[in-house]
Design a protein around this motif. Structure first.
Motif, PDB file in Angstrom:
ATOM      1  N   ASN A  10       0.832  -1.212   0.000  1.00 22.84           N
ATOM      2  CA  ASN A  10       0.000   0.000   0.000  1.00 22.84           C
ATOM      3  C   ASN A  10       0.862   1.256   0.000  1.00 22.84           C
ATOM      4  OD1 ASN A  10      -2.390  -1.388  -0.079  1.00 22.84           O
ATOM      5  ND2 ASN A  10      -2.755  -1.275   2.112  1.00 22.84           N
ATOM      6  N   LEU A  11       1.956   1.247   0.753  1.00 29.51           N
ATOM      7  CA  LEU A  11       2.854   2.395   0.794  1.00 29.51           C
ATOM      8  C   LEU A  11       3.508   2.621  -0.564  1.00 29.51           C
ATOM      9  CD1 LEU A  11       4.330   4.602   2.401  1.00 29.51           C
ATOM     10  CD2 LEU A  11       6.059   2.891   2.943  1.00 29.51           C
ATOM     11  N   ILE A  12       3.974   1.573  -1.190  1.00 23.43           N
ATOM     12  CA  ILE A  12       4.617   1.694  -2.502  1.00 23.43           C
ATOM     13  C   ILE A  12       3.623   2.209  -3.535  1.00 23.43           C
ATOM     14  CG2 ILE A  12       5.639   0.373  -4.400  1.00 23.43           C
ATOM     15  CD1 ILE A  12       6.960  -1.378  -2.208  1.00 23.43           C
ATOM     16  N   ILE A  13       2.419   1.661  -3.543  1.00 23.49           N
ATOM     17  CA  ILE A  13       1.397   2.124  -4.488  1.00 23.49           C
ATOM     18  C   ILE A  13       1.056   3.584  -4.223  1.00 23.49           C
ATOM     19  CG2 ILE A  13      -1.027   1.853  -5.171  1.00 23.49           C
ATOM     20  CD1 ILE A  13      -0.619  -1.183  -4.739  1.00 23.49           C
ATOM     21  N   GLY A  14       0.923   3.959  -2.955  1.00 24.58           N
ATOM     22  CA  GLY A  14       0.634   5.349  -2.601  1.00 24.58           C
ATOM     23  C   GLY A  14       1.741   6.292  -3.035  1.00 24.58           C
ATOM     24  N   LEU A  15       2.988   5.880  -2.869  1.00 24.81           N
ATOM     25  CA  LEU A  15       4.110   6.721  -3.288  1.00 24.81           C
ATOM     26  C   LEU A  15       4.164   6.874  -4.808  1.00 24.81           C
ATOM     27  CD1 LEU A  15       6.909   5.518  -0.852  1.00 24.81           C
ATOM     28  CD2 LEU A  15       5.710   7.715  -0.839  1.00 24.81           C
ATOM     29  N   ILE A  16       3.854   5.816  -5.537  1.00 20.74           N
ATOM     30  CA  ILE A  16       3.832   5.897  -7.000  1.00 20.74           C
ATOM     31  C   ILE A  16       2.730   6.843  -7.455  1.00 20.74           C
ATOM     32  CG2 ILE A  16       3.325   4.585  -9.110  1.00 20.74           C
ATOM     33  CD1 ILE A  16       4.806   2.214  -7.765  1.00 20.74           C
ATOM     34  N   ILE A  17       1.559   6.730  -6.848  1.00 18.49           N
ATOM     35  CA  ILE A  17       0.453   7.628  -7.196  1.00 18.49           C
ATOM     36  C   ILE A  17       0.811   9.068  -6.859  1.00 18.49           C
ATOM     37  CG2 ILE A  17      -1.936   8.250  -6.605  1.00 18.49           C
ATOM     38  CD1 ILE A  17      -2.479   5.230  -6.341  1.00 18.49           C
ATOM     39  N   ALA A  18       1.450   9.288  -5.715  1.00 18.60           N
ATOM     40  CA  ALA A  18       1.860  10.632  -5.331  1.00 18.60           C
ATOM     41  C   ALA A  18       2.881  11.193  -6.314  1.00 18.60           C
ATOM     42  CB  ALA A  18       2.432  10.619  -3.916  1.00 18.60           C
TER      43      ALA A  18
END
Length: 74
Positions: A10-18
């Motif tokens: 979830n953190l990796i996906i959130g960082l990519i989206i950010a």
């Protein structure tokens, strides 16, 4: 999948989206007019996009907090 791996994903996906959002915002700096019905505001698109991203993050955070509270009650 255990909880730690799920959180990391979830953190990796959130960082990519950010990162994609930041790149999109930086590329769109032209001024735009926003009509609120009673008045118009002319702002750079970067400001509008940053504000909307912040609003989206806050809504997601509040929704997650509500979900966590409801999950604990059950």
């Amino acid at each position: 999948m255990n909880t730690d791996k799920r959180r990391q994903l979830n953190l990796i996906i959130g960082l990519i989206i950010a990162l994609v959002a930041v790149i999109f915002v930086v590329l769109n700096t032209n001024p735009v007019a926003i009509n609120f019905g009673f008045f118009k505001v002319k702002l750079p698109l970067i400001v509008v996009l940053v504000v909307m991203v912040i609003v989206g993050v806050l809504l997601g955070w509040f929704w997650n907090e509500d979900h966590q509270i409801n999950k604990k009650k059950k």
